[in-house]
Design a protein around this motif. Structure first.
Motif, PDB file in Angstrom:
ATOM      1  N   ILE B 189       0.863  -1.186   0.000  1.00 30.00           N
ATOM      2  CA  ILE B 189       0.000   0.000   0.000  1.00 30.00           C
ATOM      3  C   ILE B 189       0.901   1.238   0.000  1.00 30.00           C
ATOM      4  CG2 ILE B 189      -0.271  -0.092   2.545  1.00 30.00           C
ATOM      5  CD1 ILE B 189      -3.093   1.161   2.131  1.00 30.00           C
ATOM      6  N   SER B 190       0.543   2.199  -0.797  1.00 29.76           N
ATOM      7  CA  SER B 190       1.367   3.413  -0.852  1.00 29.76           C
ATOM      8  C   SER B 190       1.103   4.269   0.383  1.00 29.76           C
ATOM      9  CB  SER B 190       1.035   4.217  -2.108  1.00 29.76           C
ATOM     10  OG  SER B 190      -0.235   4.814  -1.957  1.00 29.76           O
ATOM     11  N   GLY B 191       2.021   5.178   0.623  1.00 25.77           N
ATOM     12  CA  GLY B 191       1.845   6.085   1.763  1.00 25.77           C
ATOM     13  C   GLY B 191       0.628   6.981   1.565  1.00 25.77           C
ATOM     14  N   THR B 192       0.456   7.453   0.350  1.00 27.45           N
ATOM     15  CA  THR B 192      -0.693   8.330   0.081  1.00 27.45           C
ATOM     16  C   THR B 192      -1.992   7.592   0.382  1.00 27.45           C
ATOM     17  OG1 THR B 192       0.643   9.211  -1.721  1.00 27.45           O
ATOM     18  CG2 THR B 192      -1.662   9.904  -1.634  1.00 27.45           C
ATOM     19  N   ASP B 193      -2.046   6.336  -0.043  1.00 29.70           N
ATOM     20  CA  ASP B 193      -3.267   5.563   0.224  1.00 29.70           C
ATOM     21  C   ASP B 193      -3.435   5.291   1.716  1.00 29.70           C
ATOM     22  OD1 ASP B 193      -4.396   5.441  -2.263  1.00 29.70           O
ATOM     23  OD2 ASP B 193      -3.251   3.670  -2.872  1.00 29.70           O
ATOM     24  N   PHE B 194      -2.324   5.079   2.402  1.00 33.87           N
ATOM     25  CA  PHE B 194      -2.452   4.833   3.838  1.00 33.87           C
ATOM     26  C   PHE B 194      -2.952   6.089   4.561  1.00 33.87           C
ATOM     27  CE2 PHE B 194      -1.229   4.372   8.243  1.00 33.87           C
ATOM     28  CZ  PHE B 194      -1.724   3.099   8.519  1.00 33.87           C
ATOM     29  N   PRO B 232      13.224   4.266  -3.030  1.00 33.93           N
ATOM     30  CA  PRO B 232      13.680   4.791  -1.732  1.00 33.93           C
ATOM     31  C   PRO B 232      12.524   4.847  -0.739  1.00 33.93           C
ATOM     32  CG  PRO B 232      14.319   6.258  -3.531  1.00 33.93           C
ATOM     33  CD  PRO B 232      13.396   5.236  -4.114  1.00 33.93           C
ATOM     34  N   ARG B 233      12.840   4.531   0.497  1.00 30.81           N
ATOM     35  CA  ARG B 233      11.788   4.450   1.524  1.00 30.81           C
ATOM     36  C   ARG B 233      11.793   5.737   2.344  1.00 30.81           C
ATOM     37  NH1 ARG B 233      10.212  -0.780   2.381  1.00 30.81           N
ATOM     38  NH2 ARG B 233       9.889  -0.481   4.615  1.00 30.81           N
ATOM     39  N   ILE B 234      10.626   6.352   2.374  1.00 30.18           N
ATOM     40  CA  ILE B 234      10.521   7.694   2.962  1.00 30.18           C
ATOM     41  C   ILE B 234       9.711   7.664   4.264  1.00 30.18           C
ATOM     42  CG2 ILE B 234       9.615  10.048   2.597  1.00 30.18           C
ATOM     43  CD1 ILE B 234      11.744   9.532   0.592  1.00 30.18           C
ATOM     44  N   LEU B 235      10.207   8.418   5.226  1.00 27.03           N
ATOM     45  CA  LEU B 235       9.438   8.687   6.443  1.00 27.03           C
ATOM     46  C   LEU B 235       8.976  10.151   6.360  1.00 27.03           C
ATOM     47  CD1 LEU B 235       8.589   8.307   9.478  1.00 27.03           C
ATOM     48  CD2 LEU B 235      10.955   8.864  10.075  1.00 27.03           C
ATOM     49  N   VAL B 236       7.672  10.360   6.515  1.00 30.13           N
ATOM     50  CA  VAL B 236       7.147  11.730   6.501  1.00 30.13           C
ATOM     51  C   VAL B 236       6.877  12.171   7.935  1.00 30.13           C
ATOM     52  CG1 VAL B 236       5.185  13.190   5.846  1.00 30.13           C
ATOM     53  CG2 VAL B 236       6.161  11.623   4.181  1.00 30.13           C
ATOM     54  N   LEU B 237       7.454  13.302   8.304  1.00 32.75           N
ATOM     55  CA  LEU B 237       7.213  13.873   9.636  1.00 32.75           C
ATOM     56  C   LEU B 237       6.505  15.201   9.460  1.00 32.75           C
ATOM     57  CD1 LEU B 237      10.797  13.529  11.197  1.00 32.75           C
ATOM     58  CD2 LEU B 237       8.930  11.879  11.343  1.00 32.75           C
ATOM     59  N   GLY B 238       5.589  15.501  10.353  1.00 31.74           N
ATOM     60  CA  GLY B 238       4.963  16.818  10.231  1.00 31.74           C
ATOM     61  C   GLY B 238       3.773  17.000  11.129  1.00 31.74           C
ATOM     62  N   LEU B 255       7.143  10.227  -8.138  1.00 30.43           N
ATOM     63  CA  LEU B 255       8.556  10.338  -8.520  1.00 30.43           C
ATOM     64  C   LEU B 255       9.344   9.077  -8.161  1.00 30.43           C
ATOM     65  CD1 LEU B 255       9.121  14.063  -7.474  1.00 30.43           C
ATOM     66  CD2 LEU B 255       9.196  13.159  -9.796  1.00 30.43           C
ATOM     67  N   GLY B 256       8.666   8.069  -7.674  1.00 30.47           N
ATOM     68  CA  GLY B 256       9.317   6.774  -7.495  1.00 30.47           C
ATOM     69  C   GLY B 256       9.808   6.468  -6.095  1.00 30.47           C
ATOM     70  N   ALA B 257       9.435   7.267  -5.110  1.00 30.84           N
ATOM     71  CA  ALA B 257       9.788   6.939  -3.724  1.00 30.84           C
ATOM     72  C   ALA B 257       8.550   6.351  -3.037  1.00 30.84           C
ATOM     73  CB  ALA B 257      10.252   8.185  -2.996  1.00 30.84           C
ATOM     74  N   ALA B 258       8.777   5.615  -1.966  1.00 28.28           N
ATOM     75  CA  ALA B 258       7.642   5.015  -1.249  1.00 28.28           C
ATOM     76  C   ALA B 258       7.575   5.593   0.160  1.00 28.28           C
ATOM     77  CB  ALA B 258       7.823   3.505  -1.174  1.00 28.28           C
ATOM     78  N   ILE B 259       6.442   6.223   0.487  1.00 27.40           N
ATOM     79  CA  ILE B 259       6.260   6.691   1.871  1.00 27.40           C
ATOM     80  C   ILE B 259       5.868   5.461   2.676  1.00 27.40           C
ATOM     81  CG2 ILE B 259       4.887   8.157   3.395  1.00 27.40           C
ATOM     82  CD1 ILE B 259       4.435  10.021   0.952  1.00 27.40           C
ATOM     83  N   ASP B 316      13.341   0.628  12.167  1.00 29.23           N
ATOM     84  CA  ASP B 316      12.273  -0.364  11.971  1.00 29.23           C
ATOM     85  C   ASP B 316      11.760  -0.402  10.536  1.00 29.23           C
ATOM     86  OD1 ASP B 316      12.520  -0.832  14.621  1.00 29.23           O
ATOM     87  OD2 ASP B 316      10.641   0.131  15.232  1.00 29.23           O
ATOM     88  N   TYR B 317      11.735   0.757   9.899  1.00 34.40           N
ATOM     89  CA  TYR B 317      11.150   0.824   8.552  1.00 34.40           C
ATOM     90  C   TYR B 317      12.224   0.963   7.464  1.00 34.40           C
ATOM     91  CZ  TYR B 317       6.461   0.921  10.485  1.00 34.40           C
ATOM     92  OH  TYR B 317       5.297   0.568  11.129  1.00 34.40           O
ATOM     93  N   ASP B 318      13.458   0.775   7.870  1.00 34.08           N
ATOM     94  CA  ASP B 318      14.566   0.787   6.916  1.00 34.08           C
ATOM     95  C   ASP B 318      14.502   2.038   6.022  1.00 34.08           C
ATOM     96  OD1 ASP B 318      16.800  -0.144   5.727  1.00 34.08           O
ATOM     97  OD2 ASP B 318      15.787  -1.535   4.365  1.00 34.08           O
ATOM     98  N   ILE B 319      14.461   3.179   6.681  1.00 33.19           N
ATOM     99  CA  ILE B 319      14.205   4.454   6.001  1.00 33.19           C
ATOM    100  C   ILE B 319      15.449   4.956   5.265  1.00 33.19           C
ATOM    101  CG2 ILE B 319      13.693   6.921   6.430  1.00 33.19           C
ATOM    102  CD1 ILE B 319      11.232   5.076   6.791  1.00 33.19           C
ATOM    103  N   ASP B 320      15.230   5.409   4.020  1.00 34.75           N
ATOM    104  CA  ASP B 320      16.332   5.985   3.237  1.00 34.75           C
ATOM    105  C   ASP B 320      16.382   7.505   3.344  1.00 34.75           C
ATOM    106  OD1 ASP B 320      17.236   3.515   1.990  1.00 34.75           O
ATOM    107  OD2 ASP B 320      15.300   3.532   0.965  1.00 34.75           O
ATOM    108  N   GLY B 321      15.218   8.105   3.545  1.00 33.54           N
ATOM    109  CA  GLY B 321      15.195   9.570   3.620  1.00 33.54           C
ATOM    110  C   GLY B 321      13.978  10.053   4.387  1.00 33.54           C
ATOM    111  N   VAL B 322      14.110  11.236   4.956  1.00 34.06           N
ATOM    112  CA  VAL B 322      13.021  11.786   5.768  1.00 34.06           C
ATOM    113  C   VAL B 322      12.548  13.100   5.142  1.00 34.06           C
ATOM    114  CG1 VAL B 322      12.368  12.653   8.054  1.00 34.06           C
ATOM    115  CG2 VAL B 322      13.943  10.711   7.867  1.00 34.06           C
ATOM    116  N   ILE B 323      11.243  13.239   5.015  1.00 35.13           N
ATOM    117  CA  ILE B 323      10.684  14.503   4.511  1.00 35.13           C
ATOM    118  C   ILE B 323       9.876  15.161   5.622  1.00 35.13           C
ATOM    119  CG2 ILE B 323       9.036  15.549   2.887  1.00 35.13           C
ATOM    120  CD1 ILE B 323       9.999  13.596   0.782  1.00 35.13           C
ATOM    121  N   TRP B 324      10.198  16.410   5.855  1.00 33.89           N
ATOM    122  CA  TRP B 324       9.517  17.212   6.889  1.00 33.89           C
ATOM    123  C   TRP B 324       8.455  18.038   6.193  1.00 33.89           C
ATOM    124  CZ3 TRP B 324      10.075  17.411  12.135  1.00 33.89           C
ATOM    125  CH2 TRP B 324       9.576  18.528  12.812  1.00 33.89           C
TER     126      TRP B 324
END
Lengths: 474, 388
Positions: B189-194, B232-238, B255-259, B316-324
């Motif tokens: 499931i994509s992050g947007t859908d979640f 790339p696996r993204i963690l969104v903080l905000g 753009l090909g990253a997964a939240i 835990d989520y093997d994060i590659d990058g974080v977006i604030w």
């Protein structure tokens, strides 16, 4: 014989004789520590202060002298710390008596201060040079575009400049905005892991139709916050603050307040008005706003002198504009930007009352409490900063009806998500209630860079034209 | 995503259903902020409606005649939709309960009062480490219960509260299971859908939500995602991705990253923490929101514990990058951003701030697209091992 511009400055702020010679090297050192060049001192002494402050009054010059002494004392903070003096900082808006009581209890073993406010007095109000500190904070992580409070930027800026060492404790009162206390957490995470904070907070949850100070539960909650905070501070600094210290601090506070109140009332009721709004706000408001480690002796002396001089000016019919000139009231005149006052005066309108200058009727009512913390809490909740906008409009209306300015200006607090958030609406409401034309000015209280004198000049001119035209048509 | 369709439809019908409920005598209670327990509103026999709509430029502007320009656009939107006459629920709300733990929302609640809306405030002391502040929030919840009883004329019994606490815990458990599927290399499931799924759960009856979440979980549990293992696996903080504010999240994934995880404060269920079953159900509601989870941004102290949690999520989520994801003029979030940036830099985790004013014209999106493209491109390169 005056030998340097530094000494000339001290003469301007009425530091005289032997004391001046003693203070001079410390003042030169202090200027270096604050980053003021000789040229900056010259500009302040010859241009900025004479142009923007009532230096024709010795009393005011003495008060500026008291602020200068306080500033010099602050530049020795590192030395104090090295010598084992406990440093207790605070931030606005806190009750100054609490810190004065700590000073009375600890005497020379403790230094109490609101360093940001102290530096705002000197760097902005007297030198118009605070930009350096704001920029340091912005470069250090307080993003320019996020519209942070300039006083908080000052706090970070002076820490980053190295002027201010880590305190033993910063007792931060977060009773108004969120940012004041969160800045402490910010400093701890960004720059200084030893920066220790005790926080006092209360939520903004008064229901419509209720008055916070009449709600015993709320008063007792805030009293517990204050008591617990004091206990935590005492534990850190290693000594107790007794009830008698609190009582003495209150006594001193009330005496300064009384004199300040007299000065404000005399000036505001006089026609012509002898002193402008930013001066009144500063001289009468500062003792309510920040504690002085050097004490209030010099300040009181200045206030007494100014009071006598004001009485004489009134008797002689001396004022900032001719008798009968229209007057404008403010929510809170930005005293650190005295040119705001000047722009009104240049346009023929007298800057008069600020809502923060005089107490509302409810503040003069006797307290329902005997416990000093409960009294303190009740007193705080009677002020305008924490109450909801519905109650606050009543407060503004009461004061405007009492002093009857020709117009009222709210605003200047566009960065404050609590105090400034609903000023536009509240100004209109006050106009409806009182019939006094009310305006809103989106502007900053401390920082002259964002809304500069030139940017505000046209808007202030227009407001003044409306006020004067209305007067003529009446 | 098709399997979300039932819930999406149900959520989109919520205002209509509430209108019918209202006609039949049910009270409609709107609320702002996660410190307001939705389960208590149900227990009062009323229907809740969360106010967290955003992502449109006109509503924040609609209140500028009265409100400060530097209030964040999410807070301004809540009144703005109403002022523009495009809020279907607020005009029929019998009560609006607002959590008071930060100034933007606190003044928004007052502004609603100025608009003659029926507001009840729930105070949440920020200095949450002091025991007596817990009692304050507890008393505020009790006062909210009494207010609900007054508005609905129904008694809010412990039994009813426990019933909904159990239902909500079941809902949280299912959301956790679905979220955990995102720990896999190719999340189903994509992050947007979640995020959308999380939003839908606010706008349907909990029993129906649970039924649908069970179905969704069963459908997803053995599936692979569309983005592939190399995304790339993204963690969104905000602070919040508001209901309707999906453009940025969508763009990240386009753009090909997964939240793969979001740590958000408002308009998002805190599903990782069950409501503890205590003798007094209100105590459980308090604990879940105030004590058991990492503190929200504006509590004090908060950022140390929040950062520890972020570091755990990165592992835990093997994060590659974080977006604030920051709301414009959200000054406290701006301060925390700098602290997080400093720490992530120490950890060598790529970090990007995206700020929104809810202005998504092509002109506004162009620079944002470029920034996201460059950032995700760097993450892809790193993931391939081309940059150490």
């Amino acid at each position: 014989m005056i030998s340097t511009i530094y000494e000339e400055f001290l003469e301007l702020v009425a530091i005289e004789g032997e004391e001046r010679q003693k203070v001079l090297p410390e003042w030169i050192q202090a200027c270096k520590a604050m980053g003021f060049s000789e040229e900056d001192v010259r500009y302040a002494t010859h241009e900025w202060i004479p142009k923007n402050h009532h230096i024709e009054y010795l009393g005011l010059r003495k008060i500026l002298g008291a602020l200068t002494r306080e500033c010099i004392d602050h530049t020795k903070l590192h030395e104090y710390k090295k010598n084992g003096v406990k440093l207790v900082y605070g931030v606005l808006p806190a009750q100054t008596t609490t810190y004065t009581a700590i000073k009375m209890a600890g005497k020379d073993k403790v230094f109490v201060s609101f360093p940001d406010f102290n530096m705002m007095n000197m760097a902005q109000c007297l030198f118009n040079k605070a930009g350096r500190f704001f920029e340091l904070a912005e470069q250090g992580g307080m993003t320019y575009g996020a519209r942070h409070c300039a006083l908080n930027k000052m706090r970070v800026g002076i820490r980053l400049s190295g002027m201010v060492p880590t305190p033993d404790v910063d007792w931060a009162w977060g009773l108004v905005c969120d940012e004041a206390t969160k800045i402490d957490e910010y400093i701890t995470h960004m720059y200084d892991k030893d920066w220790k904070t005790v926080t006092t907070r209360i939520p903004h949850d008064v229901q419509i139709g209720e008055s916070g100070y009449q709600d015993e539960y709320r008063v007792k909650f805030l009293a517990t916050e204050l008591r617990r905070s004091m206990e935590e501070v005492e534990e850190i600094i290693g000594f107790k603050v007794k009830d008698e210290h609190v009582a003495d601090a209150f006594k001193q506070y009330e005496s300064v307040l009384k004199m300040g109140g007299q000065l404000v009332n005399l000036s505001l009721m006089a026609d012509p008005q002898p002193l402008c709004s930013s001066t009144l706000q500063m001289v009468a408001g500062h003792p309510k706003t920040f504690p002085m480690n050097t004490g209030f002796e010099y300040y009181n002396d200045g206030l007494r002198t100014l009071l006598d001089e004001t009485k004489k000016a009134i008797a002689d019919g001396v004022g900032i504009l001719p008798k009968g000139s229209p007057k404008v009231g403010f929510y809170f005149i930005p005293w650190a930007l005295p040119w705001v006052d000047r722009l009104f005066i240049e346009n023929g309108v007298v800057p008069s009352i600020s809502m923060t200058m005089i107490p509302a009727k409810r503040q003069l009512e006797p307290s329902m409490y005997t416990d000093p913390y409960e009294k303190s809490a009740e007193g705080w909740l009677k002020g305008i900063f924490t109450m909801g906008c519905h109650e606050e409009v009543k407060d503004w209306t009461e004061k405007i009806e009492q002093f009857k300015p020709d117009a009222f200006v709210a605003g200047f607090l566009d960065y404050d998500r609590w105090i400034g958030a609903l000023h536009k609406n509240m100004a209109r409401d006050v106009e409806k209630q009182t019939g006094v034309p009310s305006f809103y000015l989106e502007a900053d209280f401390y920082d002259g860079r964002d809304y500069s004198m030139e940017a505000l000049r046209t808007r202030i001119e227009s407001i003044c034209q409306i006020i004067r035209a209305k007067r003529l048509s009446a | 995503m098709e399997i979300l369709e039932n819930l999406r439809k149900e959520a989109s019908e919520r205002a209509i259903k509430l209108s019918k409920d209202k006609q039949e005598g049910t009270r409609i209670i709107e609320y702002v902020g996660n410190f307001v327990p939705e389960e208590m509103i149900y227990a009062a026999g009323a229907k809740p409606y969360m106010m967290c709509r955003g992502g449109e430029p006109e509503p924040p502007d609609a209140v500028l005649e009265d409100m400060l320009r530097f209030t964040n656009p999410l807070a301004r939107s809540q009144c703005g939709f109403y002022k523009l006459g495009i809020d279907p629920v607020t005009p029929m709300a019998d009560l609006i309960i607002a959590s008071q733990h930060e100034c933007h929302v606190a003044r928004m609640a007052e502004y609603m009062e100025l608009l003659n809306l029926p507001v009840h405030k729930v105070g949440v002391p920020c200095d949450w480490k002091r025991d007596f502040t817990h009692e304050y929030y507890y008393d505020q919840l009790v006062s909210m219960k009494e207010k609900l009883e007054e508005v609905t004329t129904n008694k809010v019994t412990d039994e009813a509260m426990f019933k909904y606490i159990h239902l909500y815990n079941e809902m949280y458990d299912l959301l956790r299971k679905i979220s955990d599927l995102r720990k896999s290399e190719n999340p189903p499931i994509s992050g947007t859908d979640f995020i959308k799924l999380n939003h839908y759960t606010f706008f349907a009856e909990p029993e129906y939500v649970i039924e649908q979440l069970k179905f969704i979980y069963e459908e997803l549990k053995d599936k692979e995602g569309n983005l592939g293992k190399d995304a790339p696996r993204i963690l969104v903080l905000g602070h919040s991705v508001a209901v309707g504010d999906y453009i940025v999240a969508n763009k990240i994934e386009e753009l090909g990253a997964a939240i793969v995880y979001e740590m958000l404060e408002e308009g998002f269920r805190w599903y990782q923490w069950d409501i503890p079953i205590e003798k007094d159900p209100v105590r459980g509601m308090l604990r879940q929101r105030y004590l058991d989870k990492p503190p929200v941004n504006n509590l004090e102290p908060a950022w140390g514990e929040r950062m520890e949690y972020v570091e755990q999520l990165i592992k835990d989520y093997d994060i590659d990058g974080v977006i604030w994801y920051q709301l414009l003029y959200d000054e406290i979030w701006d301060l925390e951003y700098s602290c997080v940036a400093k720490r992530l830099d120490e950890l060598n985790v790529p970090f990007l701030r995206v700020e929104t004013s809810y202005e998504y014209t092509r002109e506004a999106m162009l620079p944002l697209n470029t920034r996201l493209e460059s950032y995700i491109s760097v993450l892809k390169t790193r993931k391939k091992g081309e940059i150490a």
